[in-house]
Design a protein around this motif. Structure first.
Motif, PDB file in Angstrom:
ATOM      1  N   MET A 127       0.855  -1.178   0.000  1.00  0.00           N
ATOM      2  CA  MET A 127       0.000   0.000   0.000  1.00  0.00           C
ATOM      3  C   MET A 127       0.895   1.233   0.000  1.00  0.00           C
ATOM      4  O   MET A 127       1.926   1.259   0.666  1.00  0.00           O
ATOM      5  N   PHE A 128       0.518   2.226  -0.783  1.00  0.00           N
ATOM      6  CA  PHE A 128       1.294   3.459  -0.790  1.00  0.00           C
ATOM      7  C   PHE A 128       0.369   4.670  -0.795  1.00  0.00           C
ATOM      8  O   PHE A 128      -0.805   4.577  -1.162  1.00  0.00           O
ATOM      9  N   LYS A 129       0.941   5.776  -0.394  1.00  0.00           N
ATOM     10  CA  LYS A 129       0.175   7.014  -0.253  1.00  0.00           C
ATOM     11  C   LYS A 129       0.894   8.146  -0.961  1.00  0.00           C
ATOM     12  O   LYS A 129       2.123   8.276  -0.843  1.00  0.00           O
ATOM     13  N   ILE A 130       0.163   8.945  -1.726  1.00  0.00           N
ATOM     14  CA  ILE A 130       0.734  10.161  -2.306  1.00  0.00           C
ATOM     15  C   ILE A 130       0.726  11.201  -1.186  1.00  0.00           C
ATOM     16  O   ILE A 130      -0.308  11.824  -0.896  1.00  0.00           O
ATOM     17  N   ILE A 131       1.870  11.368  -0.525  1.00  0.00           N
ATOM     18  CA  ILE A 131       1.887  12.162   0.706  1.00  0.00           C
ATOM     19  C   ILE A 131       1.741  13.659   0.460  1.00  0.00           C
ATOM     20  O   ILE A 131       1.394  14.412   1.383  1.00  0.00           O
ATOM     21  N   ASN A 132       1.984  14.104  -0.784  1.00  0.00           N
ATOM     22  CA  ASN A 132       1.865  15.542  -1.063  1.00  0.00           C
ATOM     23  C   ASN A 132       0.644  15.876  -1.912  1.00  0.00           C
ATOM     24  O   ASN A 132       0.560  16.959  -2.497  1.00  0.00           O
ATOM     25  N   LEU A 133      -0.318  14.934  -2.018  1.00  0.00           N
ATOM     26  CA  LEU A 133      -1.498  15.188  -2.854  1.00  0.00           C
ATOM     27  C   LEU A 133      -2.328  16.341  -2.316  1.00  0.00           C
ATOM     28  O   LEU A 133      -2.781  17.209  -3.075  1.00  0.00           O
ATOM     29  N   GLU A 134      -2.515  16.379  -1.015  1.00  0.00           N
ATOM     30  CA  GLU A 134      -3.299  17.467  -0.422  1.00  0.00           C
ATOM     31  C   GLU A 134      -2.620  18.810  -0.663  1.00  0.00           C
ATOM     32  O   GLU A 134      -3.274  19.810  -0.988  1.00  0.00           O
ATOM     33  N   GLU A 135      -1.310  18.837  -0.535  1.00  0.00           N
ATOM     34  CA  GLU A 135      -0.541  20.072  -0.772  1.00  0.00           C
ATOM     35  C   GLU A 135      -0.676  20.532  -2.224  1.00  0.00           C
ATOM     36  O   GLU A 135      -0.836  21.731  -2.504  1.00  0.00           O
ATOM     37  N   VAL A 152      10.560  -6.054  -3.071  1.00  0.00           N
ATOM     38  CA  VAL A 152      11.172  -4.817  -2.564  1.00  0.00           C
ATOM     39  C   VAL A 152      11.917  -4.051  -3.651  1.00  0.00           C
ATOM     40  O   VAL A 152      11.726  -2.837  -3.828  1.00  0.00           O
ATOM     41  N   GLU A 153      12.777  -4.726  -4.390  1.00  0.00           N
ATOM     42  CA  GLU A 153      13.578  -4.038  -5.416  1.00  0.00           C
ATOM     43  C   GLU A 153      12.679  -3.455  -6.509  1.00  0.00           C
ATOM     44  O   GLU A 153      12.896  -2.322  -6.970  1.00  0.00           O
ATOM     45  N   PHE A 154      11.668  -4.236  -6.914  1.00  0.00           N
ATOM     46  CA  PHE A 154      10.737  -3.747  -7.935  1.00  0.00           C
ATOM     47  C   PHE A 154      10.013  -2.495  -7.449  1.00  0.00           C
ATOM     48  O   PHE A 154       9.860  -1.520  -8.198  1.00  0.00           O
ATOM     49  N   VAL A 155       9.569  -2.525  -6.193  1.00  0.00           N
ATOM     50  CA  VAL A 155       8.850  -1.374  -5.636  1.00  0.00           C
ATOM     51  C   VAL A 155       9.759  -0.153  -5.552  1.00  0.00           C
ATOM     52  O   VAL A 155       9.331   0.985  -5.788  1.00  0.00           O
ATOM     53  N   GLN A 156      11.028  -0.366  -5.228  1.00  0.00           N
ATOM     54  CA  GLN A 156      11.969   0.747  -5.162  1.00  0.00           C
ATOM     55  C   GLN A 156      12.109   1.409  -6.533  1.00  0.00           C
ATOM     56  O   GLN A 156      12.078   2.639  -6.654  1.00  0.00           O
ATOM     57  N   ASP A 157      12.252   0.581  -7.576  1.00  0.00           N
ATOM     58  CA  ASP A 157      12.337   1.123  -8.940  1.00  0.00           C
ATOM     59  C   ASP A 157      11.043   1.833  -9.321  1.00  0.00           C
ATOM     60  O   ASP A 157      11.062   2.897  -9.963  1.00  0.00           O
ATOM     61  N   LEU A 158       9.912   1.230  -8.928  1.00  0.00           N
ATOM     62  CA  LEU A 158       8.604   1.815  -9.224  1.00  0.00           C
ATOM     63  C   LEU A 158       8.469   3.181  -8.567  1.00  0.00           C
ATOM     64  O   LEU A 158       8.031   4.154  -9.199  1.00  0.00           O
ATOM     65  N   LEU A 217       5.854   9.585  -2.677  1.00  0.00           N
ATOM     66  CA  LEU A 217       5.141   8.377  -2.252  1.00  0.00           C
ATOM     67  C   LEU A 217       5.765   7.765  -1.012  1.00  0.00           C
ATOM     68  O   LEU A 217       6.983   7.771  -0.842  1.00  0.00           O
ATOM     69  N   ASN A 218       4.897   7.217  -0.167  1.00  0.00           N
ATOM     70  CA  ASN A 218       5.341   6.458   1.003  1.00  0.00           C
ATOM     71  C   ASN A 218       4.756   5.055   0.895  1.00  0.00           C
ATOM     72  O   ASN A 218       3.538   4.888   0.784  1.00  0.00           O
ATOM     73  N   PHE A 219       5.630   4.037   0.915  1.00  0.00           N
ATOM     74  CA  PHE A 219       5.219   2.652   0.701  1.00  0.00           C
ATOM     75  C   PHE A 219       5.312   1.840   1.989  1.00  0.00           C
ATOM     76  O   PHE A 219       6.194   2.072   2.817  1.00  0.00           O
ATOM     77  N   VAL A 220       4.417   0.839   2.108  1.00  0.00           N
ATOM     78  CA  VAL A 220       4.514  -0.138   3.183  1.00  0.00           C
ATOM     79  C   VAL A 220       4.093  -1.496   2.627  1.00  0.00           C
ATOM     80  O   VAL A 220       3.142  -1.594   1.834  1.00  0.00           O
ATOM     81  N   LYS A 249       4.237  12.836   8.334  1.00  0.00           N
ATOM     82  CA  LYS A 249       3.666  13.328   7.087  1.00  0.00           C
ATOM     83  C   LYS A 249       4.714  13.539   5.997  1.00  0.00           C
ATOM     84  O   LYS A 249       4.383  13.636   4.814  1.00  0.00           O
ATOM     85  N   ASP A 250       5.988  13.613   6.380  1.00  0.00           N
ATOM     86  CA  ASP A 250       7.065  13.801   5.398  1.00  0.00           C
ATOM     87  C   ASP A 250       7.781  12.491   5.061  1.00  0.00           C
ATOM     88  O   ASP A 250       8.716  12.499   4.253  1.00  0.00           O
ATOM     89  N   GLU A 251       7.360  11.394   5.675  1.00  0.00           N
ATOM     90  CA  GLU A 251       8.031  10.119   5.427  1.00  0.00           C
ATOM     91  C   GLU A 251       7.785   9.657   4.001  1.00  0.00           C
ATOM     92  O   GLU A 251       6.635   9.557   3.566  1.00  0.00           O
ATOM     93  N   SER A 252       8.865   9.386   3.275  1.00  0.00           N
ATOM     94  CA  SER A 252       8.752   8.902   1.893  1.00  0.00           C
ATOM     95  C   SER A 252       9.735   7.754   1.751  1.00  0.00           C
ATOM     96  O   SER A 252      10.898   7.948   1.399  1.00  0.00           O
ATOM     97  N   ASP A 253       9.255   6.534   2.014  1.00  0.00           N
ATOM     98  CA  ASP A 253      10.167   5.414   2.134  1.00  0.00           C
ATOM     99  C   ASP A 253       9.452   4.128   1.725  1.00  0.00           C
ATOM    100  O   ASP A 253       8.298   4.150   1.286  1.00  0.00           O
ATOM    101  N   ILE A 254      10.155   2.998   1.859  1.00  0.00           N
ATOM    102  CA  ILE A 254       9.581   1.671   1.651  1.00  0.00           C
ATOM    103  C   ILE A 254       9.777   0.876   2.934  1.00  0.00           C
ATOM    104  O   ILE A 254      10.908   0.604   3.334  1.00  0.00           O
TER     105      ILE A 254
END
Length: 368
Positions: free
Chosen positions: A232-240, A292-298, A331-334, A360-365
């Motif tokens: 699951m991932f979130k566009i963390i700056n969409l609201e901004e 993991v590697e695929f998601v990082q490239d994505l 994007l922030n992924f989990v 709110k600033d976390e952008s990681d996997i």
């Protein structure tokens, strides 16, 4: 001579008592056997709930179990979906379905529906036909109709048929009532899933299925495998972006991002717009470490996309005079592992809670 007659009478009485005892034992055995059969059928019903994914598959399998266990020639389950009567399961040829889905309009069955009591109909001769038959002259010669109710609410009916006249004259209706109640119990159990499947929609901007798709038709694909990875991932700056630029620009980011991801993943992977700025991908049959590697490239590829600010038509003058501005998604992924047979909704809820509670600033996997 008198003693001989008395002895014969005693023997006859003893034999009569013995026969009565044997008859009662046979009846008790039959009742026990019927109860065991009923329990076995119910267990098969419960297994069906777990083994099959969609509601339609489950009801079809339940109908097959009824036909097999009770040696019924034809069995049809018809449900009212709120708008029309739909055949959920039947082993009757489809050319006869129109008649079977309109039995509620037949006068012979209206009292049965109103009183919630079964109705038995049969013919006496081979050249006769049942009242509800139109084009089908020789298929069924006897039938039992069972209206179905959940909490006193009429939901449809179950009808069994035979090609023989008077086929159900001596049948134990109490057993069939138990089967009917089992059908209702199972349908009631899966009615929530039926609702979830029916409310799944295509999102306007991403062209993706909504989250409900995961728990219905999507799960059918996912559960082909023992384990899968849920991302699951979130566009963390969409609201901004929506505030700083406009909502149209935010929607354009969603559209472009969704198209790029859809092109880069296998059709076996389930990609949905989960809610608002959150999206989910289920990598069916793939272990977490391989993802993991695929998601990082994505993540890198999506964050490299630059979307030009969308200028509304009423601001065409501004479009000509102002230097165009560009924006990118962050994007922030989990990720986590899903095991077949467990509650997928609990897995996605856990991922959603992580993203909602993350900085709110976390952008990681992240793996959880």
């Amino acid at each position: 001579m008198t003693y001989l007659l008395i002895l014969l009478v005693i023997i006859i009485i003893a034999l009569m008592i013995y026969n009565i005892v044997i008859y009662k034992r046979i009846q008790n055995f039959q009742n026990i056997n019927q109860k065991i059969t009923g329990l076995n059928v119910l267990q098969d019903f419960m297994n069906t709930i777990g083994e099959y994914t969609t509601v339609d598959e489950k009801i079809q399998k339940i109908n097959e179990i009824v036909i097999e266990k009770y040696n019924i020639k034809y069995s049809t389950i018809v449900m009212f979906d709120g708008a029309e009567y739909v055949i959920k399961a039947s082993n009757v040829q489809e050319q006869h379905w129109q008649a079977l889905r309109n039995l509620h309009n037949q006068e012979i069955f209206k009292d049965s529906i109103q009183t919630a009591m079964p109705k038995y109909v049969t013919v006496n001769g081979e050249n006769e036909r049942l009242p509800y038959q139109t084009m089908e002259f020789g298929r069924a010669k006897s039938a039992m109709f069972f209206p179905l109710y959940i909490d006193n609410v009429y939901i449809g009916y179950w009808i069994i048929e035979s090609g023989e006249p008077h086929a159900f004259d001596k049948i134990d209706t109490t057993i069939l009532e138990v089967v009917k109640e089992n059908i209702i119990a199972v349908y009631k159990t899966i009615s929530y899933q039926n609702t979830v499947e029916s409310i799944s929609r295509i999102d306007k901007f991403s062209s993706l299925n909504s989250a409900e798709y995961l728990y219905g038709l999507g799960k059918k694909i996912i559960d082909k495998y023992t384990t899968s990875t849920v991302c699951m991932f979130k566009i963390i700056n969409l609201e901004e972006i929506n505030k700083k630029y406009n909502r149209e620009t935010g929607n354009e980011i969603i559209t472009e991002m969704s198209a790029r991801i859809s092109e880069s993943i296998s059709p076996e992977y389930i990609f949905v717009r989960y809610m608002g700025p959150k999206f989910a991908i289920v990598f069916s049959g793939i272990d977490l470490q391989s993802v993991v590697e695929f998601v990082q490239d994505l993540k890198n590829n999506i964050e490299d996309i630059e979307i030009q600010e969308v200028i509304e038509q009423k601001d065409e003058k501004k479009k000509k005079t102002v230097e165009p501005r560009y924006v990118s998604a962050k994007l922030n992924f989990v990720l986590t592992t899903y095991y077949k047979g467990t509650a997928l909704e609990n897995v996605t809820k856990k991922l959603e809670e992580y993203l909602d509670n993350a900085n709110k600033d976390e952008s990681d996997i992240n793996n959880i």
